[in-house]
Design an enzyme around this catalytic site. Structure first.
Site, short mmCIF file in Angstrom:
data_model
loop_
_atom_site.label_atom_id
_atom_site.label_comp_id
_atom_site.label_asym_id
_atom_site.label_seq_id
_atom_site.Cartn_x
_atom_site.Cartn_y
_atom_site.Cartn_z
N HIS A 208 -16.07 4.47 -11.33
CA HIS A 208 -15.57 3.95 -10.05
C HIS A 208 -15.09 5.11 -9.20
CE1 HIS A 208 -11.82 4.24 -12.50
NE2 HIS A 208 -11.32 4.69 -11.36
N HIS B 18 -12.91 -2.59 -11.96
CA HIS B 18 -13.08 -2.19 -10.56
C HIS B 18 -14.28 -1.27 -10.42
CE1 HIS B 18 -10.82 1.12 -12.13
NE2 HIS B 18 -10.44 1.65 -10.99
N HIS C 31 -10.21 10.12 -5.94
CA HIS C 31 -10.86 10.58 -7.17
C HIS C 31 -12.11 9.78 -7.45
CE1 HIS C 31 -8.42 7.19 -8.86
NE2 HIS C 31 -9.46 7.03 -9.66
N HIS D 17 -2.59 2.98 -17.01
CA HIS D 17 -2.29 2.28 -15.76
C HIS D 17 -1.75 0.88 -16.06
CE1 HIS D 17 -4.48 5.26 -13.45
NE2 HIS D 17 -5.62 4.98 -14.04
N TYR E 218 -5.99 12.18 -15.17
CA TYR E 218 -6.46 12.70 -13.89
C TYR E 218 -6.48 14.22 -13.98
CZ TYR E 218 -5.77 8.18 -11.61
OH TYR E 218 -5.85 6.87 -11.24
N GLU F 59 -11.28 11.62 -12.89
CA GLU F 59 -10.52 10.84 -13.88
C GLU F 59 -11.44 10.54 -15.06
OE1 GLU F 59 -9.55 6.83 -12.59
OE2 GLU F 59 -7.97 6.62 -14.10
FE LIG Z 1 -9.40 5.50 -11.12
#
Ligand SMILES: [Fe+2]
Length: 307
Positions: free
Chosen positions: A151, A200, A214, A246, A255, A265
């Site tokens: 993503h 996502h 990112h 997260h 990251y 990431e």
């Molecule tokens: Fe991300």
């Protein structure tokens, strides 16, 4: 019954200041397969990707050139073109060959001033393990050996408008949002949106127009995240945050920065998304926990460094 709509993030095309350094980072540390090289561009794919490439790096500067989203059916391109016209977004047709090994499609400039391309075909090169009685991974992987891109997160001055754009034009749905309040129509600080069942395929947070926060590579699990961190230590890769988890998406993460300063990431976990699950809402007092569940606070660099 053919599947319709966007299937996945197909490619990230970014700028780098130094091609040799980028080649070492993406090829040797992350272990992407080098697929093609020109005087000013590098093309890579992950070992578990079957299309010709998923990462394009272009010499000169930093940040995003464009994102490519692949659709399931050629007719989806026409549907998205009509949706974009209805939304009031400027589009142009792109021809087969405008992008290496990639078919025709459309190119649009989003309300956030990012370039997104929609295409249906890219030369299929297959995978090293193949599709007949395959091994579970190629045994000669280099470095992290990232299997695929995952993503991207971009910034926009109007997140609500971008949420509407990805929904109305590309058929995405929001899995999670950060909102100013739970009131209807409240200002969004961020939106995490899925095209299919991936938690996502794009995220947008409030920030300057046209910038990249990112782009992420998928890894299998937490132990692979730790192993990636060990390799980043060996190769002296600058770390931004992590390893951590997260709250938003539940993904496990590190990251880090490429040699040009673009944030990357590695991302594992998350959950399977469905459109009828309902959108998770986070409010500002829990933003730290949403982004970094364990530390519960954002570092200054994470919110200010963009390319
Ligand atoms: Fe991300």
């Amino acid at each position: 019954m053919p599947l319709h709509g966007v299937t996945r993030l197909g490619y990230v095309h970014a700028r780098v200041t130094n091609l040799d350094a980028a080649k070492a980072h993406y090829g040797q540390t992350l272990g992407l397969y080098p697929m093609h090289e020109t005087e000013d561009r590098l093309y890579f794919k992950g070992w578990d990707e079957w299309d010709h490439h998923s990462v394009v790096l272009e010499a000169g500067g930093v940040g995003l050139v464009k994102l490519g989203y692949k659709v399931n059916d050629p007719a989806d391109i026409d549907v998205i073109e009509r949706n974009a016209q209805n939304f009031g977004v400027t589009i142009e047709r792109m021809s087969s060959g405008d992008n290496l090994e990639t078919g025709d499609g459309i190119r649009m400039i989003t309300p956030s001033e990012h370039v997104i391309e929609i295409y249906h075909s890219m030369t299929r090169v297959g995978t090293e393990v193949g599709f007949h009685n395959p091994e579970v991974f190629p045994r000669h992987l280099v470095g992290v050996g990232a299997p695929r891109i995952e993503h991207a997160l971009i910034t926009a001055d109007d997140v609500n408008l971008m949420d509407a754009f990805f929904h109305d034009v590309l058929g995405f749905y929001a899995t999670e949002r950060v909102v100013e309040s739970l009131d209807d129509g409240a200002m969004m600080i961020g939106t995490w949106m899925a095209a299919g069942n991936n938690v996502h395929d794009i995220a947008v947070i409030k920030g300057p127009q046209g910038k990249l926060h990112h782009f992420a590579f998928h890894l299998a699990d937490w132990s692979e995240i730790k192993r990636a961190g060990q390799l980043f230590a060996m190769d002296d890769v600058p770390i931004d945050v992590g390893p951590t988890q997260h709250g938003i998406t539940r993904g496990e993460t590190i990251y880090f920065f490429d040699p040009s300063g673009n944030r990357n990431e590695v991302f594992a976990g998350g959950y399977v998304a469905y459109p009828d699950r309902g959108t998770v809402n986070w409010t500002p007092e829990a933003l730290g926990k949403g982004i970094f569940y364990i530390q519960r606070e954002l570092n200054e660099r994470f919110t200010t460094v963009l390319t």
